[in-house]
Design a protein around this motif. Structure first.
Motif, PDB file in Angstrom:
ATOM      1  N   GLN A   7     -13.733  20.575 -35.948  1.00  0.00           N
ATOM      2  CA  GLN A   7     -14.814  21.491 -35.564  1.00  0.00           C
ATOM      3  C   GLN A   7     -15.546  20.981 -34.324  1.00  0.00           C
ATOM      4  O   GLN A   7     -15.866  21.759 -33.433  1.00  0.00           O
ATOM      5  N   ARG A  57     -13.234  21.749 -31.435  1.00  0.00           N
ATOM      6  CA  ARG A  57     -13.221  23.189 -31.118  1.00  0.00           C
ATOM      7  C   ARG A  57     -14.494  23.596 -30.371  1.00  0.00           C
ATOM      8  O   ARG A  57     -14.438  24.327 -29.371  1.00  0.00           O
ATOM      9  N   SER A  58     -15.623  23.107 -30.839  1.00  0.00           N
ATOM     10  CA  SER A  58     -16.897  23.433 -30.199  1.00  0.00           C
ATOM     11  C   SER A  58     -16.926  22.940 -28.749  1.00  0.00           C
ATOM     12  O   SER A  58     -17.357  23.656 -27.840  1.00  0.00           O
ATOM     13  N   GLU A  87     -14.672  25.136 -26.612  1.00  0.00           N
ATOM     14  CA  GLU A  87     -15.309  26.429 -26.358  1.00  0.00           C
ATOM     15  C   GLU A  87     -16.353  26.312 -25.244  1.00  0.00           C
ATOM     16  O   GLU A  87     -16.438  27.173 -24.365  1.00  0.00           O
TER      17      GLU A  87
END
Length: 132
Positions: free
Chosen positions: A112, A115-116, A119
């Motif tokens: 996570q 991914r953050s 992004e």
């Protein structure tokens, strides 16, 4: 003295065992054999680092960098983490409840965080913001 392939492989495996602690026993099949096969390169690079032959100027990084640490990482890893975070453009995260080796102990939280970060990098790139 020159070390043969068996010796360098053993040194690489020993280093990995010490660095990972209990997590070493959770490694997938073939991982240790792959690291042993890379033993000669591992030993050479470690020697070059120790001799100062591989200078690393973090300020010259031309890409965004994210560094993570586990809440229960030891002092040696915390010191390295602090050094990296002092570099302009580097962002960091801490995973609660994890020791060193966050990706092994808390893979969901690590994924996570990654991914953050990706992004944010994608949004910055789309907005035309520089890499750092």
């Amino acid at each position: 003295a020159q070390l043969d392939e068996e010796e360098t492989g053993r040194l690489a495996e020993d280093f990995l065992r010490r660095a990972m602690g209990a997590a070493f026993s959770t490694l997938p099949p073939g991982f240790v054999a792959d690291r042993r096969a890379e033993g000669r390169v591992f030993v050479r690079e470690l020697a070059e680092l120790a001799l100062g032959l591989l200078p690393l100027d973090l300020a010259r990084l031309a890409v965004r960098v994210q560094a993570g640490i586990g809440e229960f990482a030891d002092q040696r890893h915390r010191a390295s983490f602090a050094t990296l975070l002092a570099t302009p453009g580097v962002e960091g995260y801490c995973i609660p409840g994890a020791p060193h080796g966050v990706h092994l102990w808390r893979p969901g939280a690590w994924a996570q965080a990654l991914r953050s970060f990706l992004e944010r990098c994608s949004a910055a790139s789309a907005a035309g913001q520089p890499r750092r």
